[in-house]
Design an enzyme around this catalytic site. Structure first.
Site, PDB file in Angstrom:
ATOM      1  N   ASN A   1       0.869  -1.184   0.000  1.00 27.19           N
ATOM      2  CA  ASN A   1       0.000   0.000   0.000  1.00 27.19           C
ATOM      3  C   ASN A   1       0.902   1.229   0.000  1.00 27.19           C
ATOM      4  OD1 ASN A   1      -1.775   2.073   0.565  1.00 27.19           O
ATOM      5  ND2 ASN A   1      -2.278   1.361   2.641  1.00 27.19           N
ATOM      6  N   TRP A   2       0.956   1.903  -1.131  1.00 27.52           N
ATOM      7  CA  TRP A   2       1.874   3.049  -1.256  1.00 27.52           C
ATOM      8  C   TRP A   2       1.293   4.333  -0.660  1.00 27.52           C
ATOM      9  CZ3 TRP A   2       4.308   2.300  -6.848  1.00 27.52           C
ATOM     10  CH2 TRP A   2       5.260   1.272  -6.771  1.00 27.52           C
ATOM     11  N   LYS A   3       0.051   4.280  -0.230  1.00 27.54           N
ATOM     12  CA  LYS A   3      -0.600   5.462   0.375  1.00 27.54           C
ATOM     13  C   LYS A   3      -0.386   6.695  -0.520  1.00 27.54           C
ATOM     14  CE  LYS A   3      -0.179   3.236   4.806  1.00 27.54           C
ATOM     15  NZ  LYS A   3      -0.068   3.325   6.260  1.00 27.54           N
TER      16      LYS A   3
ATOM     17  N   HIS B   1      -9.580   1.377   4.709  1.00 27.01           N
ATOM     18  CA  HIS B   1      -8.310   1.450   5.451  1.00 27.01           C
ATOM     19  C   HIS B   1      -8.503   2.346   6.681  1.00 27.01           C
ATOM     20  CE1 HIS B   1      -4.188   2.501   6.463  1.00 27.01           C
ATOM     21  NE2 HIS B   1      -3.833   1.414   5.825  1.00 27.01           N
TER      22      HIS B   1
ATOM     23  N   GLU C   1      -6.858   4.662   7.870  1.00 26.15           N
ATOM     24  CA  GLU C   1      -6.649   6.094   7.627  1.00 26.15           C
ATOM     25  C   GLU C   1      -7.877   6.722   6.985  1.00 26.15           C
ATOM     26  OE1 GLU C   1      -2.967   5.547   5.512  1.00 26.15           O
ATOM     27  OE2 GLU C   1      -2.038   4.909   7.387  1.00 26.15           O
TER      28      GLU C   1
ATOM     29  N   GLU D   1      -5.558  -5.017  10.455  1.00 31.16           N
ATOM     30  CA  GLU D   1      -4.499  -4.052  10.731  1.00 31.16           C
ATOM     31  C   GLU D   1      -4.790  -3.337  12.046  1.00 31.16           C
ATOM     32  OE1 GLU D   1      -2.432  -2.745   6.860  1.00 31.16           O
ATOM     33  OE2 GLU D   1      -4.245  -1.566   7.035  1.00 31.16           O
TER      34      GLU D   1
ATOM     35  N   GLY E   1       2.475   1.924  10.819  1.00 29.84           N
ATOM     36  CA  GLY E   1       3.463   2.986  10.695  1.00 29.84           C
ATOM     37  C   GLY E   1       4.182   3.313  11.994  1.00 29.84           C
TER      38      GLY E   1
ATOM     39  N   SER F   1       3.284  -2.495  10.253  1.00 28.27           N
ATOM     40  CA  SER F   1       4.740  -2.610  10.438  1.00 28.27           C
ATOM     41  C   SER F   1       5.307  -3.974  10.048  1.00 28.27           C
ATOM     42  CB  SER F   1       5.124  -2.248  11.884  1.00 28.27           C
ATOM     43  OG  SER F   1       4.769  -0.909  12.160  1.00 28.27           O
TER      44      SER F   1
ATOM     45  N   GLY G   1       2.797  -1.213   4.241  1.00 25.55           N
ATOM     46  CA  GLY G   1       2.945   0.200   3.885  1.00 25.55           C
ATOM     47  C   GLY G   1       4.402   0.538   3.669  1.00 25.55           C
ATOM     48  N   GLY G   2       5.032   1.055   4.719  1.00 21.12           N
ATOM     49  CA  GLY G   2       6.418   1.553   4.648  1.00 21.12           C
ATOM     50  C   GLY G   2       7.385   0.633   3.917  1.00 21.12           C
TER      51      GLY G   2
HETATM   52  P1  PGA Z   1       2.811   0.068   7.627  1.00 28.55           P
HETATM   53  O1  PGA Z   1       1.363   0.338   6.983  1.00 28.55           O
HETATM   54  O2  PGA Z   1       3.322  -1.224   7.026  1.00 28.55           O
HETATM   55  O3  PGA Z   1       3.643   1.244   7.230  1.00 28.55           O
HETATM   56  O4  PGA Z   1       2.624  -0.060   9.093  1.00 28.55           O
HETATM   57  C1  PGA Z   1       0.458  -0.705   6.766  1.00 28.55           C
HETATM   58  C2  PGA Z   1      -0.846  -0.158   6.219  1.00 28.55           C
HETATM   59  O5  PGA Z   1      -1.289   0.917   6.649  1.00 28.55           O
HETATM   60  O6  PGA Z   1      -1.465  -0.769   5.334  1.00 28.55           O
END
Ligand code: PGA
Length: 250
Positions: free
Chosen positions: A9-11, A95, A97, A167, A173, A212, A233-234
């Site tokens: 997920n590149w957000k 998600h 967010e 999640e 994050g 994470s 994500g990251g």
């Molecule tokens: P993260 O994000 O791996 O940076 O914790 C995961 C996500 O929000 O899908």
């Protein structure tokens, strides 16, 4: 039985040229990967360029959000038909967010999930508790509501195509991953609730862990019976770290 799915997920990151350059590196590195399904979810503005780049490869592309109507006067929204047209096979739904900053609820998640399925996109439906909810001891209650309301009213064939991403919000994050046991406990619970709703689909539904995930912790997570992949994500932003992560089994 269930093919593992590793999703990036590149957000809200990367311009078109940045996205295409990472995708090029991933494409050649993943050419020999057969045991894991690979998915990248870039921003809307890069989707078309990125999906052109992965034609004839084993990389799938997904959007990060959708609106539930197919077209019309909904300024600023993107429909499932358009997402499919841009070359996507999946879409993230709800998600944390989006729930936190853009007011998404289990009701909108349900509308989006149905719209994705009707239009031939695989929804990756995100659920998870906040730190406060975990500390208050209501994790299972929160998760159960998110599943029962967000995934209500599907046909069995549709229910089998859903991907659920667990999640925990406190792990996103933050560098603070749930332990494999903590994650497995919730994944098993998710599967139990889903079995009560869709008993003929439950063995097919993949449940990803997110929060994470990196190349150092992925293999221990993947040893758990109800963890079928990761939403990352990251660690998906740079080619090198995502390649290491996807090739965890090597
Ligand atoms: P993260 O994000 O791996 O940076 O914790 C995961 C996500 O929000 O899908």
């Amino acid at each position: 039985m269930r093919k593992p799915l590793m999703a990036g997920n590149w957000k809200m990151n990367k311009t078109i040229s940045e996205a295409v350059s990472v995708i090029k590196a991933l494409k050649s590195a993943f050419a020999d990967v057969e045991d894991v399904e690979i998915l990248l979810c870039p921003t809307f503005t890069t989707l078309y360029a990125v999906s052109n780049e992965v034609k004839d490869s084993n990389i799938n592309i997904g959007a990060q959000n959708l609106f539930w109507e197919t077209k019309g006067a909904f300024t600023g929204e993107i429909s499932p038909v358009m997402i499919k047209d841009a070359g996507c096979s999946y879409v993230l739904v709800g998600h944390s967010e989006r729930r936190q900053y853009f007011g998404e609820t289990d009701e909108t998640v349900n509308k989006k999930t149905r719209a994705a399925l009707v239009n031939g996109l695989g929804p990756v439906v995100c659920i998870g508790e906040t730190l406060k909810e975990r500390e208050d001891g209501v994790t299972f209650k929160v998760i159960e509501k998110q599943i029962r309301e967000g995934l209500a009213g599907l046909a069995t064939e549709q229910a089998a195509l859903v991907v659920i991403a667990y999640e925990p919000v406190w792990a996103i994050g933050t560098g603070k991953t749930a332990t494999p046991d903590q994650a497995q406990e919730v994944h098993a619970f998710i599967r139990k609730v889903y079995a009560q709703m869709y008993k003929d689909a439950v063995d097919k539904v993949r449940i990803l862990y997110g929060g994470s995930v990196n190349s150092g912790n992925v293999s221990d997570l993947m040893k758990k019976p109800d963890i079928d992949g990761g939403l990352v994500g990251g660690a998906s932003l740079e080619a090198e770290s995502f390649i290491k992560l996807v090739k965890y089994f090597k």
